[in-house]
Motif scaffolding. Structure first.
Motif, PDB file in Angstrom:
ATOM      1  N   LEU A 179      40.265  44.911  46.808  1.00 23.35           N
ATOM      2  CA  LEU A 179      41.129  46.092  46.898  1.00 23.35           C
ATOM      3  C   LEU A 179      40.929  47.034  45.718  1.00 23.35           C
ATOM      4  O   LEU A 179      41.161  48.228  45.817  1.00 23.35           O
ATOM      5  N   GLY A 180      40.532  46.479  44.616  1.00 19.46           N
ATOM      6  CA  GLY A 180      40.334  47.257  43.395  1.00 19.46           C
ATOM      7  C   GLY A 180      40.209  46.291  42.242  1.00 19.46           C
ATOM      8  O   GLY A 180      41.048  45.402  42.090  1.00 19.46           O
ATOM      9  N   GLY A 181      39.150  46.436  41.494  1.00 16.38           N
ATOM     10  CA  GLY A 181      38.894  45.525  40.392  1.00 16.38           C
ATOM     11  C   GLY A 181      40.008  45.498  39.369  1.00 16.38           C
ATOM     12  O   GLY A 181      40.811  46.422  39.263  1.00 16.38           O
ATOM     13  N   THR A 182      40.053  44.436  38.627  1.00 16.84           N
ATOM     14  CA  THR A 182      41.097  44.267  37.619  1.00 16.84           C
ATOM     15  C   THR A 182      40.494  44.125  36.228  1.00 16.84           C
ATOM     16  O   THR A 182      41.036  43.437  35.384  1.00 16.84           O
ATOM     17  N   SER A 183      39.361  44.780  35.996  1.00 17.13           N
ATOM     18  CA  SER A 183      38.761  44.738  34.662  1.00 17.13           C
ATOM     19  C   SER A 183      39.064  46.049  33.939  1.00 17.13           C
ATOM     20  O   SER A 183      39.171  47.104  34.549  1.00 17.13           O
ATOM     21  N   PHE A 184      39.211  45.937  32.633  1.00 17.37           N
ATOM     22  CA  PHE A 184      39.580  47.081  31.810  1.00 17.37           C
ATOM     23  C   PHE A 184      38.536  47.299  30.725  1.00 17.37           C
ATOM     24  O   PHE A 184      37.787  46.390  30.373  1.00 17.37           O
ATOM     25  N   GLU A 185      38.503  48.504  30.171  1.00 18.11           N
ATOM     26  CA  GLU A 185      37.506  48.869  29.166  1.00 18.11           C
ATOM     27  C   GLU A 185      37.535  47.983  27.931  1.00 18.11           C
ATOM     28  O   GLU A 185      36.522  47.805  27.273  1.00 18.11           O
ATOM     29  N   ASN A 186      38.677  47.410  27.617  1.00 12.80           N
ATOM     30  CA  ASN A 186      38.785  46.581  26.417  1.00 12.80           C
ATOM     31  C   ASN A 186      38.248  45.164  26.618  1.00 12.80           C
ATOM     32  O   ASN A 186      38.318  44.345  25.716  1.00 12.80           O
ATOM     33  N   GLY A 187      37.715  44.865  27.815  1.00 11.48           N
ATOM     34  CA  GLY A 187      37.131  43.560  28.073  1.00 11.48           C
ATOM     35  C   GLY A 187      38.070  42.590  28.761  1.00 11.48           C
ATOM     36  O   GLY A 187      37.695  41.469  29.069  1.00 11.48           O
ATOM     37  N   LEU A 188      39.279  42.999  29.028  1.00 13.66           N
ATOM     38  CA  LEU A 188      40.251  42.148  29.706  1.00 13.66           C
ATOM     39  C   LEU A 188      40.010  42.206  31.212  1.00 13.66           C
ATOM     40  O   LEU A 188      39.736  43.261  31.770  1.00 13.66           O
ATOM     41  N   PHE A 189      40.111  41.077  31.851  1.00 11.56           N
ATOM     42  CA  PHE A 189      39.889  40.945  33.285  1.00 11.56           C
ATOM     43  C   PHE A 189      41.050  40.113  33.825  1.00 11.56           C
ATOM     44  O   PHE A 189      41.278  39.004  33.352  1.00 11.56           O
ATOM     45  N   ILE A 190      41.821  40.646  34.760  1.00 15.56           N
ATOM     46  CA  ILE A 190      43.037  39.972  35.208  1.00 15.56           C
ATOM     47  C   ILE A 190      43.037  39.777  36.728  1.00 15.56           C
ATOM     48  O   ILE A 190      43.766  40.440  37.457  1.00 15.56           O
ATOM     49  N   PRO A 191      42.206  38.860  37.219  1.00 16.61           N
ATOM     50  CA  PRO A 191      42.281  38.558  38.648  1.00 16.61           C
ATOM     51  C   PRO A 191      43.610  37.857  38.927  1.00 16.61           C
ATOM     52  O   PRO A 191      44.082  37.046  38.127  1.00 16.61           O
ATOM     53  N   HIS A 192      44.230  38.191  40.048  1.00  8.87           N
ATOM     54  CA  HIS A 192      45.532  37.615  40.347  1.00  8.87           C
ATOM     55  C   HIS A 192      45.805  37.693  41.843  1.00  8.87           C
ATOM     56  O   HIS A 192      45.096  38.376  42.572  1.00  8.87           O
ATOM     57  N   ALA A 193      46.850  36.979  42.255  1.00  9.71           N
ATOM     58  CA  ALA A 193      47.253  37.012  43.657  1.00  9.71           C
ATOM     59  C   ALA A 193      48.688  36.529  43.785  1.00  9.71           C
ATOM     60  O   ALA A 193      49.186  35.797  42.929  1.00  9.71           O
ATOM     61  N   ARG A 194      49.304  36.956  44.845  1.00 17.57           N
ATOM     62  CA  ARG A 194      50.639  36.469  45.188  1.00 17.57           C
ATOM     63  C   ARG A 194      50.446  35.453  46.317  1.00 17.57           C
ATOM     64  O   ARG A 194      49.806  35.753  47.329  1.00 17.57           O
ATOM     65  N   LEU A 195      51.016  34.264  46.136  1.00 16.04           N
ATOM     66  CA  LEU A 195      50.870  33.208  47.126  1.00 16.04           C
ATOM     67  C   LEU A 195      52.153  33.051  47.932  1.00 16.04           C
ATOM     68  O   LEU A 195      53.255  33.106  47.376  1.00 16.04           O
ATOM     69  N   LYS A 196      51.991  32.824  49.212  1.00  9.90           N
ATOM     70  CA  LYS A 196      53.122  32.607  50.101  1.00  9.90           C
ATOM     71  C   LYS A 196      53.883  31.348  49.671  1.00  9.90           C
ATOM     72  O   LYS A 196      53.273  30.326  49.328  1.00  9.90           O
ATOM     73  N   ASP A 197      55.191  31.430  49.663  1.00 13.61           N
ATOM     74  CA  ASP A 197      56.063  30.297  49.326  1.00 13.61           C
ATOM     75  C   ASP A 197      55.818  29.743  47.922  1.00 13.61           C
ATOM     76  O   ASP A 197      55.976  28.548  47.681  1.00 13.61           O
ATOM     77  N   PHE A 198      55.414  30.597  47.005  1.00 11.94           N
ATOM     78  CA  PHE A 198      55.201  30.174  45.615  1.00 11.94           C
ATOM     79  C   PHE A 198      55.972  31.134  44.719  1.00 11.94           C
ATOM     80  O   PHE A 198      55.670  32.320  44.665  1.00 11.94           O
ATOM     81  N   ASN A 199      56.973  30.614  44.035  1.00 19.06           N
ATOM     82  CA  ASN A 199      57.862  31.450  43.238  1.00 19.06           C
ATOM     83  C   ASN A 199      57.769  31.100  41.759  1.00 19.06           C
ATOM     84  O   ASN A 199      58.788  30.964  41.079  1.00 19.06           O
ATOM     85  N   ASP A 200      56.576  30.957  41.259  1.00 16.95           N
ATOM     86  CA  ASP A 200      56.370  30.621  39.861  1.00 16.95           C
ATOM     87  C   ASP A 200      55.254  31.497  39.317  1.00 16.95           C
ATOM     88  O   ASP A 200      54.648  32.275  40.048  1.00 16.95           O
ATOM     89  N   LEU A 201      54.972  31.352  38.053  1.00 18.61           N
ATOM     90  CA  LEU A 201      53.904  32.106  37.403  1.00 18.61           C
ATOM     91  C   LEU A 201      52.995  31.105  36.705  1.00 18.61           C
ATOM     92  O   LEU A 201      53.471  30.268  35.931  1.00 18.61           O
ATOM     93  N   VAL A 202      51.707  31.170  37.007  1.00 20.82           N
ATOM     94  CA  VAL A 202      50.719  30.317  36.361  1.00 20.82           C
ATOM     95  C   VAL A 202      49.689  31.234  35.727  1.00 20.82           C
ATOM     96  O   VAL A 202      49.147  32.122  36.384  1.00 20.82           O
ATOM     97  N   ILE A 203      49.425  31.022  34.449  1.00 21.66           N
ATOM     98  CA  ILE A 203      48.476  31.864  33.721  1.00 21.66           C
ATOM     99  C   ILE A 203      47.364  30.988  33.175  1.00 21.66           C
ATOM    100  O   ILE A 203      47.608  29.944  32.576  1.00 21.66           O
ATOM    101  N   GLY A 204      46.146  31.430  33.390  1.00 24.39           N
ATOM    102  CA  GLY A 204      44.983  30.779  32.805  1.00 24.39           C
ATOM    103  C   GLY A 204      44.204  31.808  32.007  1.00 24.39           C
ATOM    104  O   GLY A 204      44.190  32.994  32.348  1.00 24.39           O
ATOM    105  N   VAL A 205      43.563  31.351  30.958  1.00 23.92           N
ATOM    106  CA  VAL A 205      42.779  32.243  30.099  1.00 23.92           C
ATOM    107  C   VAL A 205      41.384  31.651  29.982  1.00 23.92           C
ATOM    108  O   VAL A 205      41.223  30.473  29.660  1.00 23.92           O
ATOM    109  N   CYS A 206      40.385  32.477  30.226  1.00 22.94           N
ATOM    110  CA  CYS A 206      38.994  32.057  30.091  1.00 22.94           C
ATOM    111  C   CYS A 206      38.316  33.038  29.140  1.00 22.94           C
ATOM    112  O   CYS A 206      38.226  34.232  29.431  1.00 22.94           O
ATOM    113  N   ILE A 207      37.879  32.529  28.008  1.00 21.76           N
ATOM    114  CA  ILE A 207      37.206  33.359  27.010  1.00 21.76           C
ATOM    115  C   ILE A 207      35.709  33.097  27.131  1.00 21.76           C
ATOM    116  O   ILE A 207      35.262  31.957  26.986  1.00 21.76           O
ATOM    117  N   LEU A 208      34.959  34.162  27.408  1.00 21.94           N
ATOM    118  CA  LEU A 208      33.514  34.025  27.596  1.00 21.94           C
ATOM    119  C   LEU A 208      32.786  34.340  26.294  1.00 21.94           C
ATOM    120  O   LEU A 208      32.995  35.397  25.701  1.00 21.94           O
TER     121      LEU A 208
END
Length: 95
Positions: A55-84
């Motif tokens: 739908l539209g990339g989630t990368s920014f000029e500062n090098g941050l990339f934030i792929p994400h999604a909303r899941l059906k029947d999931f009402n929590d927040l899970v964050i992962g960080v991958c440093i390349l």
């Protein structure tokens, strides 16, 4: 609420790099699925994340990339960080 209180240290990974953003997304999702149980299978979650990316990339000029999604029947927040160590080139941005 502090961000540090909702990030699981097990979901913070430093890796050499990947050939493309989909590999990076799949790697981090696999790591998260090892430590967190979702109602949907990993493959379905990956599909939802990649559809969101289309739908539209989630990368920014500062090098941050934030792929994400909303899941059906999931009402929590899970964050992962991958440093390349070797940044990916996505469009005109390095991540």
């Amino acid at each position: 609420m502090k961000l540090s209180s909702i990030i699981n240290p097990n979901f913070i990974k430093i890796v050499p790099g990947f050939e493309n953003k989909n590999q990076a997304i799949e790697f981090l999702l696999t790591e998260i699925c090892h430590g967190y149980k979702f109602c949907q299978p990993k493959e379905e979650i990956l599909k939802i994340i990649l559809e969101r990316e289309d739908l539209g990339g989630t990368s920014f000029e500062n090098g941050l990339f934030i792929p994400h999604a909303r899941l059906k029947d999931f009402n929590d927040l899970v964050i992962g960080v991958c440093i390349l160590q070797n940044p990916l080139k996505i469009g005109k941005h390095n991540i």
